[in-house]
Every structure is written in C-alpha cells, then in structure tokens.
Design a protein around this motif. Structure first.
Motif, PDB file in Angstrom:
ATOM      1  N   ASN A   8       0.867  -1.176   0.000  1.00  0.00           N
ATOM      2  CA  ASN A   8       0.000   0.000   0.000  1.00  0.00           C
ATOM      3  C   ASN A   8       0.905   1.227   0.000  1.00  0.00           C
ATOM      4  OD1 ASN A   8      -1.769   2.058   0.554  1.00  0.00           O
ATOM      5  ND2 ASN A   8      -2.234   1.402   2.651  1.00  0.00           N
ATOM      6  N   LYS A  10       0.111   4.291  -0.255  1.00  0.00           N
ATOM      7  CA  LYS A  10      -0.507   5.500   0.321  1.00  0.00           C
ATOM      8  C   LYS A  10      -0.262   6.690  -0.628  1.00  0.00           C
ATOM      9  CE  LYS A  10       0.016   3.285   4.733  1.00  0.00           C
ATOM     10  NZ  LYS A  10       0.197   3.357   6.175  1.00  0.00           N
ATOM     11  N   HIS A  94      -9.313   1.337   5.240  1.00  0.00           N
ATOM     12  CA  HIS A  94      -8.006   1.460   5.903  1.00  0.00           C
ATOM     13  C   HIS A  94      -8.162   2.408   7.094  1.00  0.00           C
ATOM     14  CE1 HIS A  94      -3.883   2.620   6.695  1.00  0.00           C
ATOM     15  NE2 HIS A  94      -3.515   1.520   6.058  1.00  0.00           N
ATOM     16  N   GLU A 164      -5.290  -5.016  10.622  1.00  0.00           N
ATOM     17  CA  GLU A 164      -4.242  -4.014  10.808  1.00  0.00           C
ATOM     18  C   GLU A 164      -4.493  -3.252  12.109  1.00  0.00           C
ATOM     19  OE1 GLU A 164      -2.269  -2.839   6.837  1.00  0.00           O
ATOM     20  OE2 GLU A 164      -3.987  -1.542   7.147  1.00  0.00           O
ATOM     21  N   ALA A 168      -0.142  -0.335  15.278  1.00  0.00           N
ATOM     22  CA  ALA A 168       1.031  -0.982  14.680  1.00  0.00           C
ATOM     23  C   ALA A 168       1.388  -0.363  13.329  1.00  0.00           C
ATOM     24  CB  ALA A 168       0.765  -2.472  14.503  1.00  0.00           C
ATOM     25  N   ILE A 169       0.497   0.484  12.796  1.00  0.00           N
ATOM     26  CA  ILE A 169       0.726   1.032  11.460  1.00  0.00           C
ATOM     27  C   ILE A 169       1.747   2.166  11.508  1.00  0.00           C
ATOM     28  CG2 ILE A 169      -0.354   2.258   9.523  1.00  0.00           C
ATOM     29  CD1 ILE A 169      -2.882   0.625  10.075  1.00  0.00           C
ATOM     30  N   GLY A 170       2.843   1.953  10.808  1.00  0.00           N
ATOM     31  CA  GLY A 170       3.868   2.988  10.696  1.00  0.00           C
ATOM     32  C   GLY A 170       4.631   3.280  11.972  1.00  0.00           C
ATOM     33  N   GLY A 209       0.733  -3.867   9.405  1.00  0.00           N
ATOM     34  CA  GLY A 209       1.171  -3.032  10.523  1.00  0.00           C
ATOM     35  C   GLY A 209       2.623  -3.330  10.822  1.00  0.00           C
ATOM     36  N   SER A 210       3.506  -2.463  10.277  1.00  0.00           N
ATOM     37  CA  SER A 210       4.959  -2.580  10.515  1.00  0.00           C
ATOM     38  C   SER A 210       5.552  -3.920  10.095  1.00  0.00           C
ATOM     39  CB  SER A 210       5.285  -2.287  11.989  1.00  0.00           C
ATOM     40  OG  SER A 210       4.995  -0.935  12.277  1.00  0.00           O
ATOM     41  N   LEU A 229      -0.276  -6.909   4.269  1.00  0.00           N
ATOM     42  CA  LEU A 229      -0.526  -5.597   3.669  1.00  0.00           C
ATOM     43  C   LEU A 229       0.570  -4.686   4.233  1.00  0.00           C
ATOM     44  CD1 LEU A 229      -2.244  -3.768   1.907  1.00  0.00           C
ATOM     45  CD2 LEU A 229      -3.850  -3.495   3.788  1.00  0.00           C
ATOM     46  N   ILE A 230       1.416  -4.205   3.333  1.00  0.00           N
ATOM     47  CA  ILE A 230       2.665  -3.573   3.750  1.00  0.00           C
ATOM     48  C   ILE A 230       2.686  -2.107   3.325  1.00  0.00           C
ATOM     49  CG2 ILE A 230       5.188  -3.747   3.534  1.00  0.00           C
ATOM     50  CD1 ILE A 230       4.569  -6.723   2.541  1.00  0.00           C
ATOM     51  N   GLY A 231       2.949  -1.219   4.276  1.00  0.00           N
ATOM     52  CA  GLY A 231       3.055   0.202   3.958  1.00  0.00           C
ATOM     53  C   GLY A 231       4.497   0.575   3.677  1.00  0.00           C
ATOM     54  N   GLY A 232       5.174   1.106   4.685  1.00  0.00           N
ATOM     55  CA  GLY A 232       6.534   1.634   4.537  1.00  0.00           C
ATOM     56  C   GLY A 232       7.495   0.708   3.805  1.00  0.00           C
TER      57      GLY A 232
END
Ligand code: PGA
Length: 247
Positions: A8, A10, A94, A164, A168-170, A209-210, A229-232
């Motif tokens: 993701n 963003k 989200h 998520e 834990a997100i970011g 989440g991280s 589901l991966i952000g950073g």
C-alpha cells in the motif's frame, strides 16, 4: 492458496514509480506458485501501473473508491472507474481513511458491495486502536468492524480481509505472534459464522502493521495469515522482494 504480498503506497510516489513492477521482477524473478504480488499506488498511477505490470504477473489495486456508480462526488472515483484502469483490487476501510476521511463501517460495507459488483476484489481492513487493545477489547472491536463492514449481499468467494491494528501502522510496533494468531483465529470464526466454513476457510486474511523483512517470516508462517498488507517497507522493491522471499 497463494500468499498475497500487497504493498500500500498511500500518498507516495510519482509516475516514474511505474517502473517499480519491473524493478520488483528483476529482484524476484520467479513466477512463484506460492506468491501473488499486489501493488496499490496512488490513483493517478493506476492505469499506467496496470499496463506496466501485465506481463509481469503483478496485480494492481486502488486504495479506496466511492460506493456510488456516478454523481456529484468531487474528488472521488467509482468502482467501475477503478476497474477501467485495469486494477483488480481495492483496499477499503483502511484505518487512515476511517480516521480522517469519514469511512464508517456502513460506508465500507456499501463500498465493498460496489467493488464486488464491479468485478473487483475488496480488501476490507479492520483493527483496534491502542486504547481498545489495552482495555482488552481487540477481539470485540474487530468482530464488530467485520460485522458492520461486510455487506449483506457480500460474496465471500471474492473477499480479502486485512487485520491491521491501528497502533502498529507505521510505528515499528507489532502485536506478539500469539496476539496476531488469536485475532486471525477470531476473524476466521466471525467469517465462518457469516459465510459457513466452506467459503470462510478460503477467505484470505492478511496481517498489516509494521511488516518488514525482519519480522515477516514469523508472521507469514502463522496458519491463518495468508499474506501481508505492507506500507513503509512496500515502497522499496528491495525490501518487498526480501519479504516475498521469506514465504
Ligand atoms: P506500515 O503500514 O507497514 O507502514 O505499518 C501498513 C498499512 O498501513 O497498510
């Protein structure tokens, strides 16, 4: 069932990021039988990303859409519009949208319905806040979000859930492995009540989440975790490939 590794992005990136599909494939060339890769860029990139990803066996998804087919909704995209870009997934509900853009459970439900009707696959996100976890209410909160966010007419055969935890997100924080297992088991139970075991057992439940290369192996090895589901860590193809390599 293939493990779904979803990034993701963003509100990050520009059109030059379209080449990240090819970059990922150069780093992770095997058309793995075990892994599906999904990239979810900002909306302005969707069509170009979908085109650039075609021969590479990489799916493309949107990060949101509107529940109505058309109308006076400035700044919004309908599910059919997302489908026209060639994207095949839509992330819905989200926590950043729930917190800042008015996405309530019932709106996520009508969006989920619209996404399925447009022939796309929704990834419905749920997760408790830090306060809710500390109060011991994580299961209850997640159960209630699921009940409210999955519409009455949902097709359980075309649905992905992402757990998520908001805290834990970011943040670099993750729940313990046991806590992730407990919530995923609870989600499976809720889905079984809703759809019956035959359909529910096939619904992919992602953790988000991280997630990073350092912790992904243990998380992805859990029985009810069918992907991430991966952000950073999903902005950099090297770390995304490193995560995929752990499956
Ligand atoms: P993160 O984000 O991996 O940067 O924690 C996950 C998400 O928001 O989906």
């Amino acid at each position: 069932m293939k493990t779904l590794i979803a990034a993701n992005w963003k509100m990050h990136g520009n059109l030059s990021w379209v080449q990240k599909s090819a970059e990922f494939r150069a780093l992770f060339p095997a058309k793995s039988k075990n892994i599906s890769i999904l990239l979810c860029p900002p909306a302005h990139m969707l069509e170009a990303m979908a085109r650039a990803s075609e021969g590479l066996d990489i799916s493309v998804g949107a990060q949101n859409c509107h529940d109505q087919a058309t109308g006076t909704y400035t700044g919004e995209l309908s599910a059919a519009m997302v489908a026209e870009t060639g994207a095949t997934y839509v992330i819905l509900g989200h926590s950043e949208r729930r917190a800042s853009f008015g996405d309530t459970d019932s709106w996520v439900a009508t969006k989920t319905s619209a996404v399925q009707k447009a022939g796309l696959k929704p990834i419905v996100c749920v997760g408790e806040s830090r306060t809710e976890r500390e109060a011991g209410h994580a299961e209850e909160v997640v159960g209630s979000q699921l009940a409210g966010s999955i519409p009455a007419d949902a097709d359980g055969r075309n649905l992905v859930i992402a757990y998520e935890p908001v805290w834990a997100i970011g943040t670099g924080l993750t729940p313990t492995i046991e806590d992730i297992a407990t919530i995923h088991d609870h989600i499976r139970g809720c889905l079984t009540t809703r759809f019956g075991a035959k359909v529910a057992d096939k619904i992919q439940i992602l953790y988000g989440g991280s997630v990073k290369p350092e912790n992904a192996k243990e998380i992805l090895a859990l029985k009810d975790v069918a992907g991430a589901l991966i952000g950073g860590a999903g902005l950099d193809m090297k770390s995304l490939a490193a995560i995929a390599a752990l499956v």
